[in-house]
Design a protein around this motif. Sequence first.
Motif, PDB file in Angstrom:
ATOM      1  N   PRO A 169       0.784  -1.237   0.000  1.00 22.43           N
ATOM      2  CA  PRO A 169       0.000   0.000   0.000  1.00 22.43           C
ATOM      3  C   PRO A 169       0.819   1.292   0.000  1.00 22.43           C
ATOM      4  O   PRO A 169       0.253   2.370  -0.104  1.00 22.43           O
ATOM      5  N   ILE A 170       2.115   1.205   0.142  1.00 14.87           N
ATOM      6  CA  ILE A 170       2.908   2.431   0.020  1.00 14.87           C
ATOM      7  C   ILE A 170       4.008   2.183  -1.018  1.00 14.87           C
ATOM      8  O   ILE A 170       4.384   1.046  -1.268  1.00 14.87           O
ATOM      9  N   PRO A 171       4.514   3.251  -1.638  1.00 16.21           N
ATOM     10  CA  PRO A 171       5.507   3.031  -2.691  1.00 16.21           C
ATOM     11  C   PRO A 171       6.780   2.371  -2.158  1.00 16.21           C
ATOM     12  O   PRO A 171       7.381   2.868  -1.202  1.00 16.21           O
ATOM     13  N   VAL A 172       7.128   1.244  -2.758  1.00 20.20           N
ATOM     14  CA  VAL A 172       8.394   0.589  -2.419  1.00 20.20           C
ATOM     15  C   VAL A 172       9.199   0.473  -3.707  1.00 20.20           C
ATOM     16  O   VAL A 172       8.765  -0.153  -4.664  1.00 20.20           O
ATOM     17  N   HIS A 173      10.334   1.137  -3.759  1.00 23.51           N
ATOM     18  CA  HIS A 173      11.175   1.111  -4.955  1.00 23.51           C
ATOM     19  C   HIS A 173      12.341   0.163  -4.720  1.00 23.51           C
ATOM     20  O   HIS A 173      12.907   0.154  -3.639  1.00 23.51           O
ATOM     21  N   ILE A 174      12.679  -0.580  -5.730  1.00 28.27           N
ATOM     22  CA  ILE A 174      13.848  -1.443  -5.610  1.00 28.27           C
ATOM     23  C   ILE A 174      14.930  -0.956  -6.564  1.00 28.27           C
ATOM     24  O   ILE A 174      14.709  -0.840  -7.763  1.00 28.27           O
ATOM     25  N   LEU A 175      16.090  -0.633  -6.010  1.00 29.38           N
ATOM     26  CA  LEU A 175      17.241  -0.283  -6.847  1.00 29.38           C
ATOM     27  C   LEU A 175      18.175  -1.485  -6.808  1.00 29.38           C
ATOM     28  O   LEU A 175      18.322  -2.121  -5.773  1.00 29.38           O
ATOM     29  N   ARG A 176      18.786  -1.754  -7.937  1.00 23.57           N
ATOM     30  CA  ARG A 176      19.653  -2.928  -7.961  1.00 23.57           C
ATOM     31  C   ARG A 176      21.049  -2.553  -8.443  1.00 23.57           C
ATOM     32  O   ARG A 176      21.199  -1.867  -9.447  1.00 23.57           O
ATOM     33  N   SER A 177      22.019  -3.028  -7.726  1.00 20.91           N
ATOM     34  CA  SER A 177      23.389  -2.838  -8.177  1.00 20.91           C
ATOM     35  C   SER A 177      23.845  -4.115  -8.871  1.00 20.91           C
ATOM     36  O   SER A 177      23.671  -5.205  -8.338  1.00 20.91           O
ATOM     37  N   GLU A 178      24.414  -3.965 -10.039  1.00 20.92           N
ATOM     38  CA  GLU A 178      24.891  -5.125 -10.798  1.00 20.92           C
ATOM     39  C   GLU A 178      26.037  -5.809 -10.083  1.00 20.92           C
ATOM     40  O   GLU A 178      26.125  -7.013 -10.026  1.00 20.92           O
ATOM     41  N   ASN A 179      26.926  -4.957  -9.557  1.00 23.31           N
ATOM     42  CA  ASN A 179      28.097  -5.503  -8.886  1.00 23.31           C
ATOM     43  C   ASN A 179      27.957  -5.288  -7.396  1.00 23.31           C
ATOM     44  O   ASN A 179      27.290  -4.368  -6.950  1.00 23.31           O
ATOM     45  N   ARG A 180      28.665  -6.093  -6.673  1.00 28.84           N
ATOM     46  CA  ARG A 180      28.694  -5.967  -5.219  1.00 28.84           C
ATOM     47  C   ARG A 180      29.406  -4.660  -4.882  1.00 28.84           C
ATOM     48  O   ARG A 180      30.582  -4.474  -5.206  1.00 28.84           O
ATOM     49  N   ILE A 181      28.688  -3.751  -4.255  1.00 30.14           N
ATOM     50  CA  ILE A 181      29.292  -2.459  -3.941  1.00 30.14           C
ATOM     51  C   ILE A 181      29.456  -2.234  -2.449  1.00 30.14           C
ATOM     52  O   ILE A 181      30.092  -1.281  -2.020  1.00 30.14           O
ATOM     53  N   GLY A 182      28.881  -3.105  -1.625  1.00 31.57           N
ATOM     54  CA  GLY A 182      29.004  -2.940  -0.182  1.00 31.57           C
ATOM     55  C   GLY A 182      27.935  -2.014   0.354  1.00 31.57           C
ATOM     56  O   GLY A 182      27.301  -1.261  -0.384  1.00 31.57           O
ATOM     57  N   LEU A 183      27.745  -2.071   1.644  1.00 35.07           N
ATOM     58  CA  LEU A 183      26.600  -1.366   2.230  1.00 35.07           C
ATOM     59  C   LEU A 183      26.746   0.147   2.157  1.00 35.07           C
ATOM     60  O   LEU A 183      25.754   0.879   2.102  1.00 35.07           O
ATOM     61  N   ILE A 184      27.976   0.639   2.137  1.00 35.20           N
ATOM     62  CA  ILE A 184      28.193   2.085   2.168  1.00 35.20           C
ATOM     63  C   ILE A 184      27.731   2.710   0.850  1.00 35.20           C
ATOM     64  O   ILE A 184      26.923   3.645   0.837  1.00 35.20           O
ATOM     65  N   LYS A 185      28.226   2.144  -0.247  1.00 37.13           N
ATOM     66  CA  LYS A 185      27.829   2.670  -1.548  1.00 37.13           C
ATOM     67  C   LYS A 185      26.370   2.348  -1.862  1.00 37.13           C
ATOM     68  O   LYS A 185      25.687   3.118  -2.533  1.00 37.13           O
ATOM     69  N   ALA A 186      25.883   1.210  -1.342  1.00 38.26           N
ATOM     70  CA  ALA A 186      24.470   0.869  -1.552  1.00 38.26           C
ATOM     71  C   ALA A 186      23.569   1.898  -0.850  1.00 38.26           C
ATOM     72  O   ALA A 186      22.566   2.350  -1.405  1.00 38.26           O
ATOM     73  N   ARG A 187      23.946   2.295   0.357  1.00 36.62           N
ATOM     74  CA  ARG A 187      23.137   3.310   1.049  1.00 36.62           C
ATOM     75  C   ARG A 187      23.165   4.640   0.301  1.00 36.62           C
ATOM     76  O   ARG A 187      22.159   5.343   0.227  1.00 36.62           O
ATOM     77  N   LEU A 188      24.339   4.967  -0.241  1.00 36.91           N
ATOM     78  CA  LEU A 188      24.445   6.205  -1.013  1.00 36.91           C
ATOM     79  C   LEU A 188      23.523   6.164  -2.220  1.00 36.91           C
ATOM     80  O   LEU A 188      22.848   7.140  -2.545  1.00 36.91           O
ATOM     81  N   MET A 189      23.475   5.003  -2.853  1.00 42.82           N
ATOM     82  CA  MET A 189      22.623   4.827  -4.021  1.00 42.82           C
ATOM     83  C   MET A 189      21.161   5.060  -3.628  1.00 42.82           C
ATOM     84  O   MET A 189      20.424   5.772  -4.330  1.00 42.82           O
ATOM     85  N   GLY A 190      20.754   4.491  -2.515  1.00 46.32           N
ATOM     86  CA  GLY A 190      19.381   4.679  -2.040  1.00 46.32           C
ATOM     87  C   GLY A 190      19.110   6.130  -1.682  1.00 46.32           C
ATOM     88  O   GLY A 190      18.068   6.698  -2.031  1.00 46.32           O
ATOM     89  N   ALA A 191      20.067   6.747  -1.002  1.00 40.56           N
ATOM     90  CA  ALA A 191      19.878   8.121  -0.536  1.00 40.56           C
ATOM     91  C   ALA A 191      19.710   9.073  -1.720  1.00 40.56           C
ATOM     92  O   ALA A 191      18.909  10.005  -1.688  1.00 40.56           O
ATOM     93  N   ARG A 192      20.462   8.812  -2.791  1.00 42.12           N
ATOM     94  CA  ARG A 192      20.390   9.700  -3.953  1.00 42.12           C
ATOM     95  C   ARG A 192      19.036   9.633  -4.635  1.00 42.12           C
ATOM     96  O   ARG A 192      18.571  10.601  -5.208  1.00 42.12           O
ATOM     97  N   LYS A 193      18.399   8.485  -4.559  1.00 43.90           N
ATOM     98  CA  LYS A 193      17.096   8.325  -5.196  1.00 43.90           C
ATOM     99  C   LYS A 193      15.940   8.770  -4.290  1.00 43.90           C
ATOM    100  O   LYS A 193      14.800   8.905  -4.742  1.00 43.90           O
ATOM    101  N   ALA A 194      16.231   8.983  -3.023  1.00 47.85           N
ATOM    102  CA  ALA A 194      15.155   9.266  -2.062  1.00 47.85           C
ATOM    103  C   ALA A 194      14.516  10.621  -2.343  1.00 47.85           C
ATOM    104  O   ALA A 194      15.200  11.579  -2.696  1.00 47.85           O
ATOM    105  N   SER A 195      13.191  10.679  -2.161  1.00 48.01           N
ATOM    106  CA  SER A 195      12.518  11.962  -2.377  1.00 48.01           C
ATOM    107  C   SER A 195      11.954  12.538  -1.081  1.00 48.01           C
ATOM    108  O   SER A 195      11.469  13.659  -1.065  1.00 48.01           O
ATOM    109  N   GLY A 196      12.007  11.795  -0.006  1.00 51.09           N
ATOM    110  CA  GLY A 196      11.559  12.317   1.285  1.00 51.09           C
ATOM    111  C   GLY A 196      12.557  13.329   1.824  1.00 51.09           C
ATOM    112  O   GLY A 196      13.698  13.399   1.364  1.00 51.09           O
TER     113      GLY A 196
END
Length: 618
Positions: free
Chosen positions: A216-243
């Motif tokens: 019932p609420i928007p859930v977006h899935i971003l996918r990294s092709e390569n293993r980037i680790g949690l730090i870069k993965a969080r950055l990827m999520g943060a950049r896409k965030a609109s809140g």
Amino acid sequence: MMGCRRRIRRGLPWALAFVFTSGLLLWSKNDGGTGIDPALQDDWNSLRLKRDQQEYIDRRGLHVVVGYYLGDANNVGSSANLTEELLNRNMFDPKPREGQDGVPVVIPPHLSLQMQKLYRINRFNLMASDRIPLNRSLPDVRKKMCRLKKIIIDGLPSSSIVIVFHNEAWSTLLRTVHSVINRSPKALLKEIILVDDASTRTFLGEELNEYVAKLPIPVHILRSENRIGLIKARLMGARKASGEVLVFLDAHCECTIGWLESLISRVAEDRKRVVCPVIDIISDETFAYVRSFELHWGAFNWDLHFRWYTRSTPDIIRRQKDITQAFKTPAMAGGLFAMDKSYFFELGGYDEKMEIWGGENLELSFRVWQCGGSIEIAPCSHVGHIFRKSSPYTFPGGVSRILYTNLARVALVWMDEWQEFYFKFNPEAIKVRDEQQIRTRLELRDRLQCKGFRWYLDNVWPEHFMPTDQRFFGKIKNTLSNQCLEKPTGRGSLNQPMGPVLISTCDVEGRAALTRMFVMAPTEGLSSKVWSGALMTDESVCLDTPDLETADVTLKVRIVACTGQKRQNWRYDTETMSLIHLETNLCLDMPTSESSIVLKDCVDHASQKWIFEPVHWK
Ligand code: UDP
Ligand code: MN
């Protein structure tokens, strides 16, 4: 029956508080000798014994467990005999009342072998998790004052919940998502962003896309092709965030009622506040929800491993007036926190040269504090997290290399002369030090006009036990035996908190020497004839009185959590070389038998003369 179980569970945390170490993972940077032997893992009991923990009772009588991270995890699949077919099978099979209200799951004995096998996949009891519905109920674990406190949601900023994952189990990942949806005010929850860090489990692909599309609420899935680790993965999520506010969670959490508004309201009041929830414990074995003690705050030890410590007594008294007030913490565990999105990027996001896992929590903690922000824990916000004893995934390039790289970067960029202290005792980190490119991070520090590490220690963590120019740092050597005081390692027991203080040879090199190092911050200053103060060492433990109540005639000196109390106060006379315990007026003396040092009536004898031998740390 139920009522009875609940009472026991609720009572537990007061008797048993765990001190977790690397942020959220039980810890040791030891990926060599202590790696779990796959053969031993077949035995459930040996796995449990392999925890290799140090335990002691802290000054509030809390049972403190310092665990060691067995960071191997390499080849879990093959060595543990887990087939691809099994790893990729989604075994989620909920039973309606299982785990309800946070009670432990009991696996029937006939499934126990399979349970042990599945445990290896995620390093938690996957079978138990897979039996618990995604929307299980949880108790309201907040203090009564928190429950009564109404937070006005109108006008608060919206948030994006960012959850990164690598090969997470279906049930834990989606229970995290459902707990967010079920227990967050709709108006504050703009979206959930799942960042898939190159997971290989097939059920985390299309099946996950389809599942979240129906939520019932928007859930977006971003996918990294390569293993980037949690730090870069969080950055990827943060950049896409609109809140407006970023809220980071691990992929195996469960949020309880009131969790989000308590975080967001603090950030809304001051965008430079980074706010963490109280992290409760979801048992890795039973999935029971265990409320944890609220008054722990985070810092680190000499190895730059995150540690929880207990608040000081005056602080606790001050807080009792309003237990709902957030309190400051020198560092955060790292996995769960809320931060204004624009402030996150203004402050430099994360260090993108950090790999996979680890160190980013200290890096962000130092950066926030030194560059004008603050970090706090909101005691009315409770989120459960599964603490694991070891890591289930691979660390491409090697655990040790990755961890030392990340920590070397923290030290090089933020710790000024204390980086020398870190490198001196962590030769492994020296190996990776010179290849670090840190220019852009130093420029960031410059641009933000951040304060130095000295300022951080003095102002943010005045209780710290690091060496400084105003402190003695070194060995304490007995003139009769030529032996040095030694902090015991290994297990303590209930009535011997961390064990008695030992004495043994002074001539050890490298890391081993750290157990002989003590810190004293004389109130009179280093140049005066007498020095008084606590005798501190790593992990915030101090030399303390023998237990005077039990008729311990030997008066063994113990080492326990530093409290600042008089019983931990010592006076060293630099001329007579005696070391007096102020509360008892007795002198530190050589042991009569065994190797643990004792207090005795003061006499003029070599066994009571101690040399404070400074060790250069920079
Ligand atoms: N994670 C990730 N990529 C990695 C390592 C970890 O996305 O290379 C995710 C992991 O799935 C989890 C979060 O980062 O959601 C934190 O990792 P973990 O829970 O293993 O750390 P701990 O809580 O044990 O400190
Ligand atoms: Mn985690």
